[in-house]
Scaffold this motif. Sequence first.
Motif, PDB file in Angstrom:
ATOM      1  N   GLN A  40       0.831  -1.213   0.000  1.00 48.82           N
ATOM      2  CA  GLN A  40       0.000   0.000   0.000  1.00 48.82           C
ATOM      3  C   GLN A  40       0.861   1.255   0.000  1.00 48.82           C
ATOM      4  N   VAL A  50       3.820  -0.633   4.310  1.00 50.06           N
ATOM      5  CA  VAL A  50       2.468  -0.951   4.748  1.00 50.06           C
ATOM      6  C   VAL A  50       1.831  -1.820   3.672  1.00 50.06           C
ATOM      7  N   TYR A  51       1.262  -2.949   4.096  1.00 49.23           N
ATOM      8  CA  TYR A  51       0.629  -3.895   3.183  1.00 49.23           C
ATOM      9  C   TYR A  51      -0.873  -3.917   3.438  1.00 49.23           C
ATOM     10  N   LYS A  52      -1.646  -3.748   2.372  1.00 51.13           N
ATOM     11  CA  LYS A  52      -3.104  -3.863   2.452  1.00 51.13           C
ATOM     12  C   LYS A  52      -3.421  -5.349   2.307  1.00 51.13           C
ATOM     13  N   ASP A  66      -4.631  -5.089   7.419  1.00 45.34           N
ATOM     14  CA  ASP A  66      -3.448  -4.390   6.923  1.00 45.34           C
ATOM     15  C   ASP A  66      -2.373  -4.383   8.009  1.00 45.34           C
ATOM     16  N   GLN A  68       1.931  -3.101   9.049  1.00 41.61           N
ATOM     17  CA  GLN A  68       3.103  -2.280   8.764  1.00 41.61           C
ATOM     18  C   GLN A  68       4.337  -2.909   9.394  1.00 41.61           C
ATOM     19  N   THR A  70       7.483  -2.551  11.310  1.00 44.60           N
ATOM     20  CA  THR A  70       7.918  -1.510  12.232  1.00 44.60           C
ATOM     21  C   THR A  70       9.392  -1.609  12.627  1.00 44.60           C
ATOM     22  N   VAL A  83      -2.625  -2.759  11.421  1.00 46.61           N
ATOM     23  CA  VAL A  83      -3.113  -1.381  11.488  1.00 46.61           C
ATOM     24  C   VAL A  83      -4.556  -1.231  11.013  1.00 46.61           C
TER      25      VAL A  83
END
Length: 147
Positions: A40, A50-52, A66, A68, A70, A83
């Motif tokens: 994403q 960030v992955y949807k 979703d 992220q 970190t 997230v």
Amino acid sequence: MAFADYEVLISKDAMTVYKFLMDGTNNSLWRPGVRSVALQSGVLGENGAVYKQTVAGPAGRPIAADFQITEARPGAEIRFNVVAGPARPTGGYFLSTEGAMTRLRFALEYHPKGLQKLMNSMVQKTMESEVAQLEQLKTVIESRPAD
């Protein structure tokens, strides 16, 4: 609080396992509940990405999940936060080298707040199922040709 972890020994070196895990689009290759996953924002396979992701929920209903990246320590550790979705655990993959093999531990932790505490036992069971999928990850990575 809900917590689950699982560990496997993979017949590949730690950097191979790390690179596979850092590419969140690989989730659908070893987690059967993942319906779709795409980058994403950020850079594929890097800290901050960030992955949807959509996963199968109760009765097969699609649920946003979703996540992220970190923290990323090449060949050693990947941490992420979920997230989006009804439950938002934090998690990590922890790698250690054992000869030519890699010991991989997958851990998830969830701290529900307010009414979310009513879902704690359901979330616990789901997390235990998620981390146990490392067996499928092991099969997938070991069947891939060497880089």
